[in-house]
Design a protein around this motif. Structure first.
Motif, PDB file in Angstrom:
ATOM      1  N   LYS A  89     -12.155   5.544   5.565  1.00 37.22           N
ATOM      2  CA  LYS A  89     -11.481   4.454   6.258  1.00 37.22           C
ATOM      3  C   LYS A  89      -9.989   4.440   5.961  1.00 37.22           C
ATOM      4  CE  LYS A  89     -13.784   0.708   6.314  1.00 37.22           C
ATOM      5  NZ  LYS A  89     -14.438  -0.559   5.899  1.00 37.22           N
ATOM      6  N   ASN A  90      -9.598   4.895   4.798  1.00 33.95           N
ATOM      7  CA  ASN A  90      -8.192   4.882   4.407  1.00 33.95           C
ATOM      8  C   ASN A  90      -7.532   6.259   4.533  1.00 33.95           C
ATOM      9  OD1 ASN A  90      -7.664   2.026   3.018  1.00 33.95           O
ATOM     10  ND2 ASN A  90      -9.718   2.711   2.450  1.00 33.95           N
ATOM     11  N   LEU A  91      -8.230   7.200   5.154  1.00 29.59           N
ATOM     12  CA  LEU A  91      -7.708   8.555   5.324  1.00 29.59           C
ATOM     13  C   LEU A  91      -7.283   8.778   6.770  1.00 29.59           C
ATOM     14  CD1 LEU A  91      -7.597  11.503   3.881  1.00 29.59           C
ATOM     15  CD2 LEU A  91      -9.612  11.927   5.292  1.00 29.59           C
ATOM     16  N   SER A  92      -6.220   9.555   6.943  1.00 31.75           N
ATOM     17  CA  SER A  92      -5.788   9.950   8.287  1.00 31.75           C
ATOM     18  C   SER A  92      -5.430  11.427   8.277  1.00 31.75           C
ATOM     19  CB  SER A  92      -4.586   9.115   8.753  1.00 31.75           C
ATOM     20  OG  SER A  92      -3.463   9.361   7.931  1.00 31.75           O
TER      21      SER A  92
ATOM     22  N   LYS B   2       0.841  -1.189   0.000  1.00 29.26           N
ATOM     23  CA  LYS B   2       0.000   0.000   0.000  1.00 29.26           C
ATOM     24  C   LYS B   2       0.877   1.241   0.000  1.00 29.26           C
ATOM     25  CE  LYS B   2      -4.048  -2.027   2.226  1.00 29.26           C
ATOM     26  NZ  LYS B   2      -5.041  -1.900   3.326  1.00 29.26           N
ATOM     27  N   TYR B   3       0.359   2.291  -0.647  1.00 24.71           N
ATOM     28  CA  TYR B   3       1.113   3.536  -0.811  1.00 24.71           C
ATOM     29  C   TYR B   3       0.352   4.669  -0.117  1.00 24.71           C
ATOM     30  CZ  TYR B   3       3.490   0.820  -4.415  1.00 24.71           C
ATOM     31  OH  TYR B   3       4.194  -0.140  -5.083  1.00 24.71           O
ATOM     32  N   THR B   4       1.089   5.490   0.574  1.00 26.54           N
ATOM     33  CA  THR B   4       0.500   6.615   1.312  1.00 26.54           C
ATOM     34  C   THR B   4       0.996   7.921   0.711  1.00 26.54           C
ATOM     35  OG1 THR B   4       0.379   5.329   3.358  1.00 26.54           O
ATOM     36  CG2 THR B   4       0.267   7.730   3.560  1.00 26.54           C
ATOM     37  N   ALA B   5       0.058   8.749   0.279  1.00 20.46           N
ATOM     38  CA  ALA B   5       0.376  10.083  -0.236  1.00 20.46           C
ATOM     39  C   ALA B   5      -0.048  11.119   0.794  1.00 20.46           C
ATOM     40  CB  ALA B   5      -0.342  10.330  -1.562  1.00 20.46           C
ATOM     41  N   THR B   6       0.771  12.172   0.926  1.00 16.93           N
ATOM     42  CA  THR B   6       0.536  13.182   1.963  1.00 16.93           C
ATOM     43  C   THR B   6       0.441  14.560   1.334  1.00 16.93           C
ATOM     44  OG1 THR B   6       1.779  11.859   3.566  1.00 16.93           O
ATOM     45  CG2 THR B   6       1.393  14.184   4.110  1.00 16.93           C
ATOM     46  N   SER B   7      -0.640  15.248   1.662  1.00 13.80           N
ATOM     47  CA  SER B   7      -0.825  16.640   1.265  1.00 13.80           C
ATOM     48  C   SER B   7      -0.870  17.489   2.532  1.00 13.80           C
ATOM     49  CB  SER B   7      -2.120  16.809   0.465  1.00 13.80           C
ATOM     50  OG  SER B   7      -2.338  18.177   0.151  1.00 13.80           O
ATOM     51  N   THR B   8      -0.097  18.585   2.550  1.00 13.46           N
ATOM     52  CA  THR B   8       0.000  19.439   3.742  1.00 13.46           C
ATOM     53  C   THR B   8      -0.714  20.753   3.486  1.00 13.46           C
ATOM     54  OG1 THR B   8       2.147  18.464   4.266  1.00 13.46           O
ATOM     55  CG2 THR B   8       1.589  20.520   5.373  1.00 13.46           C
ATOM     56  N   ILE B   9      -1.590  21.121   4.413  1.00 10.99           N
ATOM     57  CA  ILE B   9      -2.319  22.391   4.319  1.00 10.99           C
ATOM     58  C   ILE B   9      -2.067  23.206   5.577  1.00 10.99           C
ATOM     59  CG2 ILE B   9      -4.120  21.406   2.858  1.00 10.99           C
ATOM     60  CD1 ILE B   9      -5.934  21.311   5.320  1.00 10.99           C
ATOM     61  N   GLU B  10      -2.304  24.511   5.463  1.00  6.52           N
ATOM     62  CA  GLU B  10      -2.194  25.428   6.603  1.00  6.52           C
ATOM     63  C   GLU B  10      -3.577  26.002   6.897  1.00  6.52           C
ATOM     64  OE1 GLU B  10       0.003  29.596   7.970  1.00  6.52           O
ATOM     65  OE2 GLU B  10       0.070  28.911   5.887  1.00  6.52           O
ATOM     66  N   ILE B  11      -3.975  25.910   8.166  1.00  4.71           N
ATOM     67  CA  ILE B  11      -5.265  26.440   8.609  1.00  4.71           C
ATOM     68  C   ILE B  11      -4.987  27.610   9.534  1.00  4.71           C
ATOM     69  CG2 ILE B  11      -7.431  25.943   9.779  1.00  4.71           C
ATOM     70  CD1 ILE B  11      -7.084  23.033   9.062  1.00  4.71           C
ATOM     71  N   SER B  12      -5.314  28.816   9.061  1.00  6.52           N
ATOM     72  CA  SER B  12      -5.093  30.016   9.871  1.00  6.52           C
ATOM     73  C   SER B  12      -6.314  30.292  10.728  1.00  6.52           C
ATOM     74  CB  SER B  12      -4.812  31.228   8.969  1.00  6.52           C
ATOM     75  OG  SER B  12      -3.685  30.983   8.137  1.00  6.52           O
ATOM     76  N   ARG B  13      -6.065  30.932  11.847  1.00  2.06           N
ATOM     77  CA  ARG B  13      -7.183  31.278  12.723  1.00  2.06           C
ATOM     78  C   ARG B  13      -8.057  32.354  12.091  1.00  2.06           C
ATOM     79  NH1 ARG B  13      -2.992  30.909  16.689  1.00  2.06           N
ATOM     80  NH2 ARG B  13      -3.309  29.150  18.072  1.00  2.06           N
ATOM     81  N   GLU B  14      -7.429  33.311  11.379  1.00  4.16           N
ATOM     82  CA  GLU B  14      -8.165  34.387  10.735  1.00  4.16           C
ATOM     83  C   GLU B  14      -7.699  34.513   9.296  1.00  4.16           C
ATOM     84  OE1 GLU B  14      -7.633  37.940  12.894  1.00  4.16           O
ATOM     85  OE2 GLU B  14      -8.769  37.279  14.657  1.00  4.16           O
TER      86      GLU B  14
ATOM     87  N   ILE C 171      -2.698  15.614   5.388  1.00  5.40           N
ATOM     88  CA  ILE C 171      -3.799  14.767   4.915  1.00  5.40           C
ATOM     89  C   ILE C 171      -3.167  13.558   4.232  1.00  5.40           C
ATOM     90  CG2 ILE C 171      -5.832  14.648   3.446  1.00  5.40           C
ATOM     91  CD1 ILE C 171      -6.060  17.681   3.684  1.00  5.40           C
ATOM     92  N   ARG C 172      -3.304  12.392   4.828  1.00  6.21           N
ATOM     93  CA  ARG C 172      -2.677  11.179   4.308  1.00  6.21           C
ATOM     94  C   ARG C 172      -3.760  10.217   3.824  1.00  6.21           C
ATOM     95  NH1 ARG C 172       0.809  12.107   8.907  1.00  6.21           N
ATOM     96  NH2 ARG C 172       2.945  12.503   8.223  1.00  6.21           N
ATOM     97  N   PHE C 173      -3.530   9.676   2.629  1.00  9.34           N
ATOM     98  CA  PHE C 173      -4.446   8.678   2.086  1.00  9.34           C
ATOM     99  C   PHE C 173      -3.623   7.474   1.642  1.00  9.34           C
ATOM    100  CE2 PHE C 173      -7.066   6.575  -1.089  1.00  9.34           C
ATOM    101  CZ  PHE C 173      -8.279   6.507  -0.418  1.00  9.34           C
TER     102      PHE C 173
END
Length: 736
Positions: free
Chosen positions: A167-170, A67-79, A182-184
């Motif tokens: 089910k396959n997301l973390s 199985k292969y895991t791909a990771t996408s990184t996001i930034e969540i700002s408060r404002e 975000i890892r799938f």
């Protein structure tokens, strides 16, 4: 001897009659050391469990699909970044508001977002997607017609597809930061990257849509409220104007002064009253001033105005000049002198002129005073009239002010809503988001699972845990006496010593070798046995066991031998009349022996024989009687022991086993003490306890136990105990 000291350390530890050196029991031994002993004793079970788990883990790892895991990184700002100073309806989180981030993490794992991603990637109608994740296709929604799914089951497939993606997301937030990974994970590397990127993009879109939707909802709500407050404002204004017309209330509009200060709205009556009151104040001041000037003339006869009058001053100056000339003439002439009379006549004329002018000034001041008084009275009357009108206006303005306050309130609410409506319109059209993609997901080059080393490590750990559980379970169900410490812990017997298992020689041969391990062990038993009574080793004692072949006969023979070598007179009596064995060691038969004396024969010397190699005397069991227990119930055995103690220092009886027979309890009740032989790894502790209970019911005094056939390596005895000391000689040389 050093070996004797070593064996003595293996003696009793309880508060028993045995006063030997203390040894470690399970109660005094550290807990870690107890577990280590159990692990060493059950090492084969633990090793088997570890090996089995490792093999199972290896097989499972090799059979697992990569199985292969791909990771996408996001930034969540408060404002979100402020493009304008206007704010939307949605509440912005404060700096310390951790609930905001927890909410965002929950939204990232929402069912609606997963179904949206599934719809965008067209997974709902893709059979390969459902086959890739092993989704059961027995339901009607997955029944294909001409290679396509039915449209009626689209909603069900969308729900299943969303559940598969979730089910396959973390979601893994990075600590102390605003970054979220975000890892799938899936069997397809390219598919994992596409889902991770689509997840981040759709989260940004849904976040923006929620803000726009909230702003749109707020704008519609404000628009309805604006219409409502507009009607309220119009109604309140009409009510105010109607009341003002009916009550003839006329107010001047507010004005702005030169210093940009706005005056409030005021009525005409109040404005007139203020103006007349100011005029009245000025008239009063003028009247007071005129009165002061008039009163000054009355007191001094000359007023300030007269003194300042130019004509009067000129006349007075002319009179002064004529008066000076007249005085010069008087120095030379008489008052009747014509020139002097002419000057006097001019002076008199000037005095009359000055008096007329001063009278004219006084009359003017009096007229001014009267005019000021009249003007003050007129203004006072007008002010009093306006006061009455103003008080009446105040009474009529109470309801007017209520209507005015209602108008002002409605206008303020309407203006505030109108301003907010304009701000929302601007903020809703800007479209700024507080979520941004930092690193899009790349196609993974290596599988994330299975990981052979991690799986093997987990297998080893699981094997150790399973092996430990098995070892503890076996330890709980195993009733065998494994090492000397268990004699006291399980049986409650004081430990006299442990005897090694003899291999390659008979017990008699081992006893003849004074440097053998067997002799050393029984010397330790004899040493501990010396502490069981006040006079040392019991003069009469029996050696018994739970069942046959546990080493009781060897123990009896060995103790008799060690006592004999200590220059004691010892006799060994074979008390097992059912299965005699002592006569074999002496090389004689058992035609004469114990059974003969118990049946009535009194000549003891004819019933004994010498064992010169071991230095002791022995008595065989004699002929086997029909019922040995009946012979032992009388007092003949006690009599025999008394008579033997007259000749010998110690009487050692090889007693039959306890279980199943009545002989051993009968013999045990006649002797001073009983030594109990327990075979290591040969008998269950419950059987031994039952046998000990039988002896206790017979009032037997058990002085201690001896662990026979003990193998230190097999038992993993935690004392560092080995019997083969060697006494400085090479065992292989001796064997040769």
């Amino acid at each position: 001897m050093k070996m004797l000291s070593s064996q003595t350390l293996g003696g009793n530890v309880s508060a028993s009659p045995v006063a030997g050196p203390a040894t470690l029991t399970d109660e005094t031994m550290p807990l870690l050391r107890q577990y280590l002993r159990i692990a060493m004793r059950r090492r084969y079970a633990i090793i088997a469990a570890v090996v089995g788990c490792v093999l199972l883990g290896l097989i499972i790892t090799l059979l697992m699909t990569p199985k292969y895991t791909a990771t996408s990184t996001i930034e969540i700002s408060r404002e979100s970044d402020k493009v304008t100073n206007f704010q939307g309806v949605e509440r912005e989180a404060s700096v310390a508001d951790q609930e905001f981030y927890q909410t965002q993490y929950g939204l990232l794992q929402s069912r609606s977002l997963s179904e949206r991603v599934a719809a965008q990637l067209r997974l709902i109608d893709d059979p390969e997607f459902f086959e890739l994740f092993g989704v059961s296709q027995d339901k009607p929604a997955f029944q294909q017609t001409n290679g396509r799914y039915p449209a009626s089951g689209r909603a069900a497939r969308q729900r299943v597809a969303g559940e598969v993606l979730l089910k396959n997301l973390s979601i893994d937030p990075t600590r102390l930061s605003r970054l979220v990974d975000i890892r799938f994970t899936s069997p397809d590397a390219d598919f994992s990257a596409r889902v991770a990127n689509a997840w981040a993009e759709n989260f940004i879109k849904t976040n923006l849509e929620r803000k726009i939707q909230a702003t749109s909802y707020g704008r519609d709500l404000l628009q309805r409220q604006l219409a409502e407050y507009k009607n309220r404002l119009d109604q309140s204004q009409r009510q105010l104007v109607a009341y003002a017309s009916a009550q003839q209330i006329i107010n001047l509009p507010s004005q702005t002064s030169g210093d940009n200060r706005a005056t409030s709205e005021r009525s005409i009556v109040a404005d007139d009253l203020a103006a007349l009151n100011a005029a009245l104040s000025q008239a009063t001041a003028d009247r007071i001033q005129a009165e002061a000037r008039y009163q000054q003339v009355g007191r001094s006869g000359a007023s300030t105005e007269a003194l300042r009058n130019v004509a009067i001053n000129n006349l007075r100056q002319r009179r002064a000049e004529l008066a000076a000339e007249y005085q010069q003439l008087m120095t030379r002439f008489e008052p009747g002198y014509p020139a002097a009379q002419a000057i006097q006549s001019q002076i008199n004329q000037l005095d009359r002129s000055i008096a007329r002018e001063e009278g004219r000034v006084t009359n003017s001041l009096q007229a001014d005073y009267r005019e000021a008084v009249e003007r003050e009275r007129a203004l006072q009357a007008k002010v009093n009239q306006l006061k009455s009108s103003f008080l009446d206006l105040r009474r009529r303005s109470i309801q007017y002010n209520i209507y005015q306050q209602e108008v002002d309130t409605n206008r303020a609410l309407y203006d505030g809503l109108l301003q907010r409506f304009k701000e929302i319109g601007v903020a809703g059209g800007v479209g700024v988001n507080n979520v941004a993609v930092v690193d899009p997901a790349d196609v993974p080059q290596r599988p994330s699972s299975p990981r052979l080393l991690i799986n093997l490590a987990a297998s080893i750990l699981a094997g150790l845990v399973l092996g430990a559980a098995i070892a503890l379970a076996l330890e709980q169900i195993d009733e065998a006496i494994a090492d000397p410490a268990e004699v006291e812990r399980r049986l409650g017997l004081p430990l006299l010593g442990s005897v090694p298992k003899v291999e390659g020689a008979t017990p008699k041969e081992a006893l003849l070798d004074r440097k053998s391990e067997l002799v050393d062990a029984y010397l330790a038993v004899q040493t501990n046995l010396a502490f069981t009574t006040q006079h040392g080793v019991p003069r009469s004692f029996a050696v018994t066991s739970t069942r046959p072949a546990e080493g009781k006969s060897t123990t009896a023979l060995a103790l008799a031998t060690t006592l004999a070598r200590a220059h004691r007179r010892v006799i060994l009596v074979d008390g097992d009349m059912r299965s005699p064995s002592v006569h074999h060691l002496g090389g004689v038969d058992h035609d004469r022996g114990l059974s003969n004396f118990l049946s009535g024969q009194d000549d003891i010397s004819s019933l004994t024989f010498e064992m010169r190699e071991l230095g002791l005397t022995a008595m065989s069991a004699g002929p086997i009687p029909p019922n040995a227990a009946e012979l032992l119930t009388g007092n003949r055995l006690s009599l025999l022991i008394e008579r033997l103690l007259e000749t010998y220092d110690h009487v050692v009886i090889d007693s039959p086993p306890v279980m199943g027979l009545a002989d051993a309890p009968l013999i045990a009740s006649r002797v001073e003490g009983v030594i109990y032989a327990v075979e290591s790894h040969g008998i269950r502790a419950t059987l031994v306890k039952t046998a000990l209970g039988r002896l206790a019911s017979a009032n037997a005094r058990i002085v201690g136990g001896v662990l026979t056939k003990f193998e230190p390596r097999k038992a993993n005895y935690g004392y560092g105990y080995e019997y083969g000391y060697g006494y400085g000689r090479d065992r292989r040389a001796d064997a040769a």
